[in-house]
Design a protein around this motif. Sequence first.
Motif, PDB file in Angstrom:
ATOM      1  N   THR A   1       1.375  -1.224  -0.667  1.00  0.00           N
ATOM      2  CA  THR A   1      -0.051  -0.207   0.113  1.00  0.00           C
ATOM      3  C   THR A   1       0.755   1.179  -0.477  1.00  0.00           C
ATOM      4  O   THR A   1       1.527   0.854   0.950  1.00  0.00           O
ATOM      5  CB  THR A   1      -0.517   0.043   1.442  1.00  0.00           C
ATOM      6  N   LEU A   2       0.173   2.126  -0.753  1.00  0.00           N
ATOM      7  CA  LEU A   2       1.184   3.659  -0.909  1.00  0.00           C
ATOM      8  C   LEU A   2       0.172   4.374   0.170  1.00  0.00           C
ATOM      9  O   LEU A   2      -0.833   4.987  -0.354  1.00  0.00           O
ATOM     10  CB  LEU A   2       1.676   4.139  -1.873  1.00  0.00           C
ATOM     11  N   PHE A   3       0.339   4.959   0.909  1.00  0.00           N
ATOM     12  CA  PHE A   3       0.200   6.847   2.041  1.00  0.00           C
ATOM     13  C   PHE A   3       0.429   8.026   1.301  1.00  0.00           C
ATOM     14  O   PHE A   3       1.257   7.855   1.330  1.00  0.00           O
ATOM     15  CB  PHE A   3      -0.233   6.904   3.099  1.00  0.00           C
ATOM     16  N   VAL A   4       0.375   8.727   0.099  1.00  0.00           N
ATOM     17  CA  VAL A   4       0.699   9.830  -0.535  1.00  0.00           C
ATOM     18  C   VAL A   4      -0.467  10.860   0.146  1.00  0.00           C
ATOM     19  O   VAL A   4      -1.719  11.133  -0.041  1.00  0.00           O
ATOM     20  CB  VAL A   4       0.608   9.902  -2.437  1.00  0.00           C
ATOM     21  N   CYS A   5      -0.004  11.999  -0.005  1.00  0.00           N
ATOM     22  CA  CYS A   5       0.223  13.495   0.337  1.00  0.00           C
ATOM     23  C   CYS A   5       0.843  14.205  -1.110  1.00  0.00           C
ATOM     24  O   CYS A   5       1.921  14.902  -0.840  1.00  0.00           O
ATOM     25  CB  CYS A   5       0.592  13.587   1.671  1.00  0.00           C
ATOM     26  N   SER A   6      -0.417  14.292  -2.014  1.00  0.00           N
ATOM     27  CA  SER A   6       0.038  15.074  -3.169  1.00  0.00           C
ATOM     28  C   SER A   6       0.928  16.083  -2.490  1.00  0.00           C
ATOM     29  O   SER A   6       1.121  17.099  -3.433  1.00  0.00           O
ATOM     30  CB  SER A   6      -1.154  15.272  -4.342  1.00  0.00           C
ATOM     31  N   GLU A   7       0.563  17.310  -1.959  1.00  0.00           N
ATOM     32  CA  GLU A   7       0.421  18.486  -1.795  1.00  0.00           C
ATOM     33  C   GLU A   7       2.091  18.086  -1.555  1.00  0.00           C
ATOM     34  O   GLU A   7       3.072  19.610  -1.531  1.00  0.00           O
ATOM     35  CB  GLU A   7       0.051  19.119  -0.093  1.00  0.00           C
ATOM     36  N   LEU A   8       2.672  17.629  -0.471  1.00  0.00           N
ATOM     37  CA  LEU A   8       4.420  17.530  -0.315  1.00  0.00           C
ATOM     38  C   LEU A   8       4.845  16.845  -0.916  1.00  0.00           C
ATOM     39  O   LEU A   8       5.766  16.815  -0.862  1.00  0.00           O
ATOM     40  CB  LEU A   8       4.150  17.064   1.080  1.00  0.00           C
ATOM     41  N   ALA A   9       4.375  16.037  -1.876  1.00  0.00           N
ATOM     42  CA  ALA A   9       4.967  15.179  -3.136  1.00  0.00           C
ATOM     43  C   ALA A   9       5.576  15.491  -3.360  1.00  0.00           C
ATOM     44  O   ALA A   9       6.344  15.616  -4.672  1.00  0.00           O
ATOM     45  CB  ALA A   9       4.781  13.569  -3.420  1.00  0.00           C
ATOM     46  N   GLY A  10       4.781  16.866  -3.993  1.00  0.00           N
ATOM     47  CA  GLY A  10       4.797  17.541  -5.645  1.00  0.00           C
ATOM     48  C   GLY A  10       4.754  16.417  -6.506  1.00  0.00           C
ATOM     49  O   GLY A  10       4.365  15.400  -6.806  1.00  0.00           O
ATOM     50  N   ALA A  11       4.754  17.615  -7.479  1.00  0.00           N
ATOM     51  CA  ALA A  11       4.620  16.848  -9.260  1.00  0.00           C
ATOM     52  C   ALA A  11       5.778  15.828  -9.525  1.00  0.00           C
ATOM     53  O   ALA A  11       5.118  14.606  -9.772  1.00  0.00           O
ATOM     54  CB  ALA A  11       4.311  17.796 -10.607  1.00  0.00           C
ATOM     55  N   ALA A  12       6.347  15.740  -9.307  1.00  0.00           N
ATOM     56  CA  ALA A  12       7.637  15.838  -9.950  1.00  0.00           C
ATOM     57  C   ALA A  12       7.721  14.352  -8.997  1.00  0.00           C
ATOM     58  O   ALA A  12       7.999  12.908 -10.146  1.00  0.00           O
ATOM     59  CB  ALA A  12       8.925  16.504  -9.675  1.00  0.00           C
ATOM     60  N   HIS A  13       7.918  14.323  -8.020  1.00  0.00           N
ATOM     61  CA  HIS A  13       8.064  12.741  -7.577  1.00  0.00           C
ATOM     62  C   HIS A  13       6.566  11.895  -7.732  1.00  0.00           C
ATOM     63  O   HIS A  13       6.450  10.578  -7.440  1.00  0.00           O
ATOM     64  CB  HIS A  13       7.785  12.911  -6.127  1.00  0.00           C
ATOM     65  N   LEU A  14       5.598  12.943  -7.990  1.00  0.00           N
ATOM     66  CA  LEU A  14       4.329  11.967  -8.019  1.00  0.00           C
ATOM     67  C   LEU A  14       4.093  11.193  -9.624  1.00  0.00           C
ATOM     68  O   LEU A  14       4.012   9.999  -9.325  1.00  0.00           O
ATOM     69  CB  LEU A  14       2.614  12.707  -8.108  1.00  0.00           C
ATOM     70  N   ARG A  15       4.997  11.972 -10.439  1.00  0.00           N
ATOM     71  CA  ARG A  15       4.693  10.633 -11.569  1.00  0.00           C
ATOM     72  C   ARG A  15       5.453   9.898 -11.459  1.00  0.00           C
ATOM     73  O   ARG A  15       6.191   8.894 -12.490  1.00  0.00           O
ATOM     74  CB  ARG A  15       5.693  12.469 -12.680  1.00  0.00           C
ATOM     75  N   GLU A  16       7.227  10.260 -10.870  1.00  0.00           N
ATOM     76  CA  GLU A  16       8.442   8.827 -10.217  1.00  0.00           C
ATOM     77  C   GLU A  16       7.375   7.577  -9.851  1.00  0.00           C
ATOM     78  O   GLU A  16       7.761   6.650 -10.435  1.00  0.00           O
ATOM     79  CB  GLU A  16       9.162   9.687 -10.044  1.00  0.00           C
ATOM     80  N   LEU A  17       6.717   7.946  -8.589  1.00  0.00           N
ATOM     81  CA  LEU A  17       5.497   6.637  -8.150  1.00  0.00           C
ATOM     82  C   LEU A  17       4.994   6.144  -8.814  1.00  0.00           C
ATOM     83  O   LEU A  17       4.776   4.898  -8.930  1.00  0.00           O
ATOM     84  CB  LEU A  17       5.353   7.929  -7.378  1.00  0.00           C
ATOM     85  N   GLU A  18       3.969   7.216 -10.237  1.00  0.00           N
ATOM     86  CA  GLU A  18       3.535   6.586 -10.977  1.00  0.00           C
ATOM     87  C   GLU A  18       3.498   5.719 -12.122  1.00  0.00           C
ATOM     88  O   GLU A  18       3.022   4.570 -11.895  1.00  0.00           O
ATOM     89  CB  GLU A  18       2.317   7.577 -11.365  1.00  0.00           C
ATOM     90  N   ALA A  19       5.287   5.815 -11.838  1.00  0.00           N
ATOM     91  CA  ALA A  19       6.091   4.899 -12.970  1.00  0.00           C
ATOM     92  C   ALA A  19       5.999   4.154 -12.036  1.00  0.00           C
ATOM     93  O   ALA A  19       6.343   2.691 -13.241  1.00  0.00           O
ATOM     94  CB  ALA A  19       7.359   5.797 -13.984  1.00  0.00           C
ATOM     95  N   MET A  20       6.311   3.775 -10.869  1.00  0.00           N
ATOM     96  CA  MET A  20       7.421   3.204 -10.562  1.00  0.00           C
ATOM     97  C   MET A  20       5.965   1.735 -10.257  1.00  0.00           C
ATOM     98  O   MET A  20       6.259   0.707 -10.089  1.00  0.00           O
ATOM     99  CB  MET A  20       7.933   3.131  -8.748  1.00  0.00           C
ATOM    100  N   PHE A  21       4.894   2.473 -10.179  1.00  0.00           N
ATOM    101  CA  PHE A  21       3.867   1.414  -9.280  1.00  0.00           C
ATOM    102  C   PHE A  21       3.021   2.128  -9.975  1.00  0.00           C
ATOM    103  O   PHE A  21       1.889   2.314  -9.601  1.00  0.00           O
ATOM    104  CB  PHE A  21       3.652   1.588  -7.976  1.00  0.00           C
ATOM    105  N   ALA A  22       2.508   1.699 -11.039  1.00  0.00           N
ATOM    106  CA  ALA A  22       1.625   1.606 -11.980  1.00  0.00           C
ATOM    107  C   ALA A  22       0.231   0.677 -11.977  1.00  0.00           C
ATOM    108  O   ALA A  22      -0.689   1.017 -12.244  1.00  0.00           O
ATOM    109  CB  ALA A  22       2.019   2.223 -13.533  1.00  0.00           C
TER     110      ALA A  22
END
Length: 268
Positions: A54-75
């Motif tokens: 399970t991934l718990f993610v706060c978009s506000e803290l993660a930022g757009a660049a890290h979110l894109r990397e996470l989505e690529a890793m854990f699509a």
Amino acid sequence: MPAADLITSPQNPRIKNLLRLQQKSAERREQDLTIIEGHRELTIAHQAGVVVQTLFVCSELAGAAHLRELEAMFATGPEWVAVSKAVFEKVAYREGSDGVLALVRPPRRRLQDLQLPANPLLLVLEAVEKPGNLGAILRTADAARADAVIICDPRTDLYNPNAIRASIGCSFTVPTVATTRAELLDWCQQHGIRTYAAALTDHARPYTEFDFRGPTAFVMGTEADGLTPELREACSATIIIPMRGAIDSLNVSTATAILTFEAVRQRQ
């Protein structure tokens, strides 16, 4: 980020469970889960083959660049759970968190599971109790490409979230095993591994006098008590790092790093 309902209450059962997993080793054992916090740590663990539940993610803290990397890793694979900034800051256990926290199943290894080269380099810790020291030693093991870290009679969870944080994810890059003193000594004897006890005794010799190019295990004790007499006396030799100042010892993670990289130097 995959669509998900936003958790905004720290009283949410999933958030309460996260806090229990952080705080209680018994909960981690019972659920067979641990926590990785931080984008860098999670990336290293993912590259080492750790399966994220399970991934718990706060978009506000993660930022757009890290979110894109996470989505690529854990699509595909893990469940995504979106949490508010206030809730994430409640469960974060590090300052300046970057908004990502993962639940993973930690690896479970036994001594017989280790695949050793002809001249293994092993780090052995007896009764380690401070997660920060364990994490720092795992970083050293990764940097030196040690073949395994073996914990005798551990007093802390090998995959304590604070140990993972201190290791910057190297908890998952180095094969790590918990065992007993008797099992360790028997296994080392079977595999022809020389054991070097780091201890301040009358018969200890400076580490620079030894040849660590063969099968080698450095055996380190706790900072408070050092090695138990039983383990120290069962080792092949006792070594010291000569002290030139007022103190008579170093932090265990620092001492381990010195010995480990001396072995690396000799093997080059």
